[in-house]
Motif scaffolding. Structure first.
Motif, PDB file in Angstrom:
ATOM      1  N   GLU A  69     -73.232  33.006 -64.847  1.00  0.00           N
ATOM      2  CA  GLU A  69     -72.986  32.757 -63.429  1.00  0.00           C
ATOM      3  C   GLU A  69     -74.291  32.571 -62.664  1.00  0.00           C
ATOM      4  N   GLY A  90     -65.852  31.151 -71.031  1.00  0.00           N
ATOM      5  CA  GLY A  90     -64.761  32.114 -70.975  1.00  0.00           C
ATOM      6  C   GLY A  90     -64.873  33.207 -72.031  1.00  0.00           C
ATOM      7  N   PHE A  91     -64.071  34.215 -71.851  1.00  0.00           N
ATOM      8  CA  PHE A  91     -64.070  35.363 -72.760  1.00  0.00           C
ATOM      9  C   PHE A  91     -63.765  34.931 -74.191  1.00  0.00           C
ATOM     10  N   THR A 147     -72.719  37.284 -71.336  1.00  0.00           N
ATOM     11  CA  THR A 147     -72.723  35.822 -71.233  1.00  0.00           C
ATOM     12  C   THR A 147     -72.105  35.365 -69.919  1.00  0.00           C
ATOM     13  N   ARG A 148     -71.085  36.085 -69.458  1.00  0.00           N
ATOM     14  CA  ARG A 148     -70.458  35.728 -68.179  1.00  0.00           C
ATOM     15  C   ARG A 148     -71.404  35.995 -67.010  1.00  0.00           C
ATOM     16  N   ASP A 149     -71.978  37.201 -66.957  1.00  0.00           N
ATOM     17  CA  ASP A 149     -72.812  37.585 -65.813  1.00  0.00           C
ATOM     18  C   ASP A 149     -74.059  36.716 -65.698  1.00  0.00           C
ATOM     19  N   ALA A 174     -66.723  33.224 -75.835  1.00  0.00           N
ATOM     20  CA  ALA A 174     -67.804  34.176 -76.085  1.00  0.00           C
ATOM     21  C   ALA A 174     -67.510  35.055 -77.304  1.00  0.00           C
ATOM     22  N   ALA A 180     -69.478  39.453 -74.327  1.00  0.00           N
ATOM     23  CA  ALA A 180     -68.773  38.509 -73.444  1.00  0.00           C
ATOM     24  C   ALA A 180     -69.159  38.752 -71.989  1.00  0.00           C
ATOM     25  N   ASP A 181     -69.312  40.018 -71.602  1.00  0.00           N
ATOM     26  CA  ASP A 181     -69.695  40.334 -70.222  1.00  0.00           C
ATOM     27  C   ASP A 181     -71.093  39.812 -69.901  1.00  0.00           C
ATOM     28  N   ASP A 213     -68.240  27.076 -63.987  1.00  0.00           N
ATOM     29  CA  ASP A 213     -67.881  28.434 -64.395  1.00  0.00           C
ATOM     30  C   ASP A 213     -68.632  28.818 -65.668  1.00  0.00           C
ATOM     31  N   PRO A 214     -68.889  30.101 -65.851  1.00  0.00           N
ATOM     32  CA  PRO A 214     -69.506  30.540 -67.108  1.00  0.00           C
ATOM     33  C   PRO A 214     -68.520  30.368 -68.258  1.00  0.00           C
TER      34      PRO A 214
END
Length: 376
Positions: free
Chosen positions: A52, A85-86, A47-49, A89, A44-45, A82-83
């Motif tokens: 972004e 969400g948790f 995909t978020r990073d 993911a 999840a981290d 926004d990427p």
């Protein structure tokens, strides 16, 4: 390198780096240094990073692309999406893992392959959304550019051409919003008239019209079959003289519009039944003048309408071109054009489409009557 090419390259590098980072963590899991639950959070981290950064790359692309057009100077600064969400993911992570178990045992190779595909989709999602949201906000359009070797589903979405907020074509918005795992297609901003679309989109838009598809499934089937037969041109006819237009090649009933240029194609189809896809049942028609799968009196194609035995192949060929140039009746709807010619005891119908200012032939054959709605 154009702004679009730089953007496409930037997204591809981000996807690759995300996969590389995840590969390092996956190796740690395989070595027992990281639990599956910990890997779930790491996924999840990542995909978020990277999501972004991908969204920021989309903003940079829009700024650069718009800076090249003075008419767009007054548009506001692009908003960044926004990427994912948790919850989204980890749900995707859980799906990939749970569907990779065999008898309760995780097949690591299968799970890893699925998760790589999910990463490609989730990292690119905020970039695609950034382009779509800003195009809609600013009265622009967007389009899907398929990756090399794209699947039939993606090619179908790319055939939508320029998509904008007030366009109500069924499924049009999917061109910028629906992506499968491993998909590396690109969403770009474009003019509402599609005049700046890449060649691939224009070709696919023409293919959609030519296919006569009524839904996605039919178009996907057409694309797959077209890919199998290839795009080679039809050989020139030797036993029939393909007529030329007497005039300048523009329509008399649709002022200013061109008529189909490839008259060899029109004649070959009506006489011999040549086509780029197989008939129903899977039978292919050879591009041979010995084929009897057209609309001549001795056609062997089931349920084909036929010209009278008294009509020679040359007379049929001449009549098809005459119908295009001097029809007695005509009808237009959307990109399609239909014309009819009543000649002696026969009514000939010819159909073609107008795509990006070019006329492309569909088919020609004898019919029993002319629709009342067709104007004279």
């Amino acid at each position: 390198m154009s702004a679009r090419d730089e953007y496409a390259l930037a997204l591809e590098l981000l996807r690759m780096r995300a996969q590389q980072d995840f590969a390092t963590w996956w190796a740690a899991k395989e070595q027992g240094r990281v639990t599956l639950e910990q890997l779930r959070a790491v996924f999840a981290d990542i995909t978020r990073d990277y999501g972004e950064v991908a969204a920021s790359a989309a903003v940079d692309y829009l700024i650069l692309e718009r800076s090249l057009d003075e008419s767009l100077a007054g548009l506001g600064f692009p908003d960044r999406a926004d990427p994912v969400g948790f919850e989204q993911a980890v749900a995707s992570f859980d799906w990939a893992v749970n569907t990779s178990r065999e008898g309760g045992v995780l097949n690591s190779a299968v799970a890893r392959r699925k998760l790589d595909g999910v990463l490609v989709r989730l990292v690119g999602a905020p970039a695609h959304e950034t382009v779509v949201v800003n195009a809609r906000r600013d009265g622009r359009a967007f389009a899907r550019v398929p990756e090399p070797g794209a699947c039939a589903f993606c090619l179908m979405l790319a055939s939508r051409g320029a998509v904008y907020a007030s366009r109500h074509t069924a499924g049009a918005a999917d061109a910028g919003e629906r992506f499968h795992d491993h998909c590396r297609c690109l969403v770009i901003e474009c003019k509402r008239d599609g005049s700046d679309l890449p060649r691939i989109n224009r070709d696919l838009e023409a293919a959609w019209a030519e296919s006569g598809a009524r839904n996605r499934a039919e178009f996907e089937k057409y694309i797959k079959l077209r890919g199998e037969v290839g795009g080679s041109p039809w050989p020139p006819l030797e036993r029939v003289n393909v007529p030329e237009y007497a005039g300048d090649g523009t329509s008399k009933v649709f002022p200013g519009e061109p008529l189909p240029k490839d008259l060899n194609r029109a004649v070959a189809h009506v006489l011999y039944g040549w086509r780029d896809t197989p008939l129903k049942g899977g039978m292919w028609v050879k591009h041979s003048e010995d084929s009897r799968m057209g609309h001549t009196w001795d056609s062997q194609r089931a349920k084909a309408s036929k010209f009278p035995k008294s009509w020679s192949n040359q007379k049929i060929a001449d009549a098809v071109v005459e119908a295009l140039e001097n029809p007695t009746n005509a009808l237009a709807y959307g990109q399609r054009r239909e014309v009819w010619l009543a000649k002696e005891e026969v009514i000939i119908q010819v159909r073609y489409v107008i795509i990006r200012g070019q006329a492309k032939m569909l088919d020609a054959y004898p019919v029993d009557s002319i629709p009342k709605r067709a104007r004279k």
